[in-house]
Design an enzyme around this catalytic site. Sequence first.
Site, short mmCIF file in Angstrom:
data_model
loop_
_atom_site.label_atom_id
_atom_site.label_comp_id
_atom_site.label_asym_id
_atom_site.label_seq_id
_atom_site.Cartn_x
_atom_site.Cartn_y
_atom_site.Cartn_z
CD GLU A 82 -3.21 -0.35 0.24
OE1 GLU A 82 -3.10 0.82 -0.18
OE2 GLU A 82 -4.15 -1.10 -0.05
CB SER A 343 -32.70 -29.68 52.02
OG SER A 343 -34.01 -30.19 52.11
#
Length: 680
Positions: A82, A343
């Site tokens: 690029e 419980s």
Amino acid sequence: MRRIAPFIVVLALFLTALGRDAFDDWVAQTELPSVLPDTSVEVRDRDDFLLRAYTVEDGRWRMGINIAQVDPRFLDMLIAYEDKRFFNHAGVDTWAVLRAAKQAVLNGRIVSGASTLTMQVARLLEQSGTGAWGGKVRQLRVALRLEQVLSKEEILELYLTLAPYGGNIEGVRAATLSYFGKEPNRLTAAQSALLVALPQAPEARRPDVDVQAAKVARQIVLDRLVSTDVVSDEEARTAHLESIQSERLPFPSLAPHLSDRARRVSPERGLHHLTLSGEVQKQAEKLAAKSIQGKAENLSIAMILADHQTGEIIAHVGSGGYSDRAGRQGFIDMTKALRSPGSTLKPIVYALAFDQGLAHPATLINDRPVAFGGYAPQNFDGAFRGELRVDEALRQSLNIPVVLLTEELGPARLMATLRKAGMHAQVPGGAPGLAVALGGVGTSLEGLVQLYAGLAQGGVTQALAWQMGQQAGVSERFLGASSAWQVSHILAGLEPPKGAAQMRVAYKTGTSYGHRDAWAIGFDGRYVAGVWIGRPDGTPVPGAFGGEMAAPILFELVGLISDEAVPLPPPPPEALLLDTASLPLPLRHFKGRRAVFQAAPDAPKLAFPPDGARLVRSEEGLIVKVRDGLPPFTWMANGAPILRRVHTREAQLPVSEPGFFELSVIDKNGRAARATIQLD
């Protein structure tokens, strides 16, 4: 002329300098767009592994990044393709501009561009186009200004954050996660080439739209890079053969409930580090989904796994699935929901009884019918075991013994202990009764896991932490060390659930009234875990039992982090390890304050007629029955003996007149039972 020449030279230099200064001023006065773009909020685990990310405001995936997170080879390929003079120009590559102009003149059309990476960043920051001359001039000006105020690395990081990769994907991290399912720190040459090619035409080259176009674009990049010696011929040939994923991969979405909580607690933060282990979390979520698959409609599940030595949560599952599939309301975090614990509070009652000297694991307690005013607790199966050891009563999770202990302790003491342990518990109506020991209170899975973490720590509070660096709370003792160990030892004696790994885990199950909640909470020497199963709307789940549904999952959950349970600690020095016969006399049999007013368990009891009965009189007399006690029996009516030395447990009293009668039966040892009846 000789004098004029130096003057012209000086004047030319002055004008040149003046023009340059004016240009520099023009660039310096450029108003820049924000160079701090919004990036996705990220939630990571204890090892910096990405758990979950959120899109930015416009629904785009745009992940924050720095150069150190990117494969250096990809950066070399990007710059070579690029903008090969990126580190040498000031924002505009003059040589590239001249080359592009020359090619355009010779070919009568634009053959190549001259846009630098800095110019592309300028365009991306302003979201501007590339065609109009006005836009080009603006990009040039912004690019030159960016080079003045930012370093090359900062400009490159902006490109890596903003470059378009198709659809709502922006930036190289979002691209690698979406197309490769990984972070960009290690990439193949083929992957790097695709990432270089995509931003040039992101929609046309998207792999999830056109795989062939993506392959062609990748090949163009590779072929050109071969000529720059950045990629070798062999690498290019190998890279051409590498397949491309034709579908986008989902972004990580682990621990959604805890991630959402982190954002609510600290909405200003862009990065959250949780105490979770990403790998264990992933397995826990799979376990949760598997556990409710094919089960009752709208069933959900919640699980927590934590290190009770530090309080750090390792795995957190708020539901069986975050989406609202099958009406399961998966978006609700059921680790925080208040439910009946069944419980699971019983061990705390027993530990308090040990602390108060009311009982010892070897103490004998009577499991028999009992009533407390209008409250008459029953065991789950409706049966009674008679006299048995306290530790066995806990292992069998019997209701009557624990209610007897709760009455002696006082339910307020139990509630105070839960609060001291750092657990939020809400009592319907606000006034605790004896039923709190059996689940008559609202608690959460998170609260229960914290409670059991404290139990595992020898009765010292252990706050759960889910954020890295979270301040630890002040530790406070809520149970004695000996009592906590005794209860842990009892629970560790339970057999693992059928089909579960044979690990020694101290665990307790629970089933709430109406089968609305199934629980299993347990720990070994290092980890504590909890599982809840039920429906978020609180409707019953017929057949749901904690021991059958939740307990096997609990053992699988603990097994995710360790194949073998970490051994529990040895007993503290003060622990009293004795059998029943060796206990001090007051501890051999539990006798609460009610014992003073109650008959002995084997004393005679009127089986018929019951106290307060209203019966139709008969000329043949009144049939009466007695259970327990020792024959022969003496029967009395209104204080007068009617029958003596009766060896059977059923008799017929010659009573036929209407009116009220006080019946009494006395056994061989003088123990009596009474009832008042009315004959019509």
